[in-house]
Every structure is written in C-alpha cells, then in structure tokens.
Design a protein around this motif. Sequence first.
Motif, mmCIF file in Angstrom:
data_model
loop_
_atom_site.group_PDB
_atom_site.id
_atom_site.type_symbol
_atom_site.label_atom_id
_atom_site.label_comp_id
_atom_site.label_asym_id
_atom_site.label_seq_id
_atom_site.Cartn_x
_atom_site.Cartn_y
_atom_site.Cartn_z
ATOM 1 N N ASP A 14 -2.468 -21.133 -10.601
ATOM 2 C CA ASP A 14 -1.735 -22.196 -10.553
ATOM 3 C C ASP A 14 -2.264 -23.252 -11.633
ATOM 4 O OD1 ASP A 14 0.208 -21.363 -8.992
ATOM 5 O OD2 ASP A 14 -1.241 -21.447 -7.205
ATOM 6 N N TRP A 15 -3.233 -23.183 -12.124
ATOM 7 C CA TRP A 15 -3.878 -24.247 -12.981
ATOM 8 C C TRP A 15 -3.379 -23.833 -14.328
ATOM 9 C CZ3 TRP A 15 -6.223 -28.866 -12.492
ATOM 10 C CH2 TRP A 15 -6.914 -29.287 -13.301
ATOM 11 N N LEU A 29 -7.529 -23.486 -7.916
ATOM 12 C CA LEU A 29 -6.210 -23.304 -8.163
ATOM 13 C C LEU A 29 -5.949 -21.825 -9.015
ATOM 14 C CD1 LEU A 29 -4.703 -26.799 -8.842
ATOM 15 C CD2 LEU A 29 -4.620 -25.493 -6.703
ATOM 16 N N THR A 50 0.004 -28.505 -5.422
ATOM 17 C CA THR A 50 -1.318 -27.961 -5.496
ATOM 18 C C THR A 50 -2.266 -28.248 -4.753
ATOM 19 O OG1 THR A 50 -1.707 -29.420 -7.334
ATOM 20 C CG2 THR A 50 -0.805 -27.093 -8.081
ATOM 21 N N TRP A 51 -2.250 -29.557 -4.000
ATOM 22 C CA TRP A 51 -3.137 -29.708 -2.982
ATOM 23 C C TRP A 51 -3.119 -28.962 -1.935
ATOM 24 C CZ3 TRP A 51 -7.346 -32.236 -2.324
ATOM 25 C CH2 TRP A 51 -7.647 -32.722 -1.090
ATOM 26 N N LYS A 98 -2.521 -26.183 -1.707
ATOM 27 C CA LYS A 98 -3.293 -24.786 -1.951
ATOM 28 C C LYS A 98 -4.817 -24.941 -1.763
ATOM 29 C CE LYS A 98 0.182 -22.465 -4.391
ATOM 30 N NZ LYS A 98 0.773 -21.652 -5.379
ATOM 31 N N TRP A 103 -2.543 -33.749 -12.526
ATOM 32 C CA TRP A 103 -3.917 -34.113 -11.899
ATOM 33 C C TRP A 103 -4.641 -35.462 -12.691
ATOM 34 C CZ3 TRP A 103 -5.765 -34.187 -6.942
ATOM 35 C CH2 TRP A 103 -5.012 -33.307 -6.106
ATOM 36 N N ILE A 133 3.782 -31.701 -8.342
ATOM 37 C CA ILE A 133 2.833 -30.724 -8.669
ATOM 38 C C ILE A 133 1.655 -30.962 -8.013
ATOM 39 C CG2 ILE A 133 1.444 -29.953 -10.635
ATOM 40 C CD1 ILE A 133 3.874 -30.361 -12.367
ATOM 41 N N THR A 159 -0.180 -28.552 -14.428
ATOM 42 C CA THR A 159 -1.116 -28.829 -13.365
ATOM 43 C C THR A 159 -2.135 -29.868 -13.733
ATOM 44 O OG1 THR A 159 -0.659 -26.401 -12.663
ATOM 45 C CG2 THR A 159 -2.208 -27.903 -11.399
ATOM 46 N N LEU A 196 -10.887 -27.988 -9.237
ATOM 47 C CA LEU A 196 -9.363 -27.784 -9.087
ATOM 48 C C LEU A 196 -9.033 -26.518 -9.921
ATOM 49 C CD1 LEU A 196 -7.806 -31.496 -9.426
ATOM 50 C CD2 LEU A 196 -7.802 -29.887 -7.345
#
Length: 149
Positions: A110-111, A107, A12-13, A15, A119, A8, A115, A103
């Motif tokens: 996507d957060w 995101l 997500t990084w 993005k 993180w 994950i 997620t 973030l």
Amino acid sequence: MTPNEKNIVRATWQKIVPIADTAVDLFYDKLFEIDPELRPLFENVDMGAQKKKLLQALAMTVAQLDALEVLAPQLAELGRRHAAYGVQNEHYDSVGAALWWTLEQGLGDDWNTETAQAWTAAYTLVAETMKSAANTDGNRPSNAQRTAA
Ligand code: HEM
C-alpha cells in the motif's frame, strides 16, 4: 491537504493500527540510527510510555484532519513543549525520515507514490505547526539560558 490526501492518510493509518506496537518500536530504532545525536534527549524518558504518547498524538492528528481549528492549537501546544525538551527545527527532518521509513515497512504494497505524498502532506502540516509555535519568541530557551543550565 486535499480531501484525497486526507482519505489516504485515514485509510492507511487504519492498516497501521493493528501493528502499531511493532511499528513504533521500529520507528524509534530507525530514528536513533538516522540521528544518534537525538538519543540524549530521551535519556530520562520512559520509552514505553513515550511510544504510547506518540501513537496517541498520531491518532489524534489523523482523527482531526477535518477539524484543523481544533487540531492546530493542540499541535502548537505540543510544539511549544518540544522547544522546552530541547528539540530543534532540524530534528523534525529526522523524525519525518524515520516516520516515512516506518510507514513504508508497515504498509508494504500500500506504500506508493500517492501514499507517500499524502503522508508527506500530513507530516508537513504537523511539523510546521509545531515548529512555528516553538519558534515564537519566548518559547525556546535562549542559548545563554541553555549554557547556564
Ligand atoms: C512531529 C511530530 C512529533 C510528535 C507528534 C511528537 C509527539 C510527542 C508526544 C505526544 C510527546 C509526549 C509529551 C508531550 O505531550 O509533550 C513527546 C515527547 C517527546 N518528544 Fe516528541 N513529537 C514529535 C516530534 C519530536 C521531535 C522532532 C523530537 C526530537 C527528537 C521529539 C522529541 C521528544 C522528546 C525528547 C520527548 C520526551 C519529553 C520528556 O518526557 O521529557 N519529538 N513527543
């Protein structure tokens, strides 16, 4: 970190990378809003260069999540340098909060809980490795030295 958490964070990084310059601007603005007392630590720091260095450090971390034997000594070294910059353990909480907020903004959809959890695990790994190296005897200037300086 679990394999799923690592996946994950890596996904997500990717993005964040295209919007990294904006994200890192938002990050420092938020950091100084959360904790204005941190500003003096950056007084003589070239913030343009600093933002690039932070992004590189995060990229290095994400790239090496499966190579802790390589990553951990680099983070320990980074933590020891931070002790010399005057960074205290509690400052890591403000940085964590600013990162979380950034973030979340970056995101968007996507957060989510998963997620955020992934993180949090990644940031905890980084911060704890840096702090424990910084707190080893001999790395942090004593109060007496700090008063004298
Ligand atoms: C936990 C994640 C953190 C990461 C990945 C990180 C990363 C970095 C990196 C890569 C640099 C460039 C200089 C070097 O490599 O030594 C740096 C400098 C710096 N960091 Fe951090 N940092 C973190 C946490 C913090 C915290 C909690 C503070 C407290 C405010 C902080 C304050 C500073 C300052 C003041 C400098 C500038 C040093 C100077 O050029 O004089 N950092 N950071």
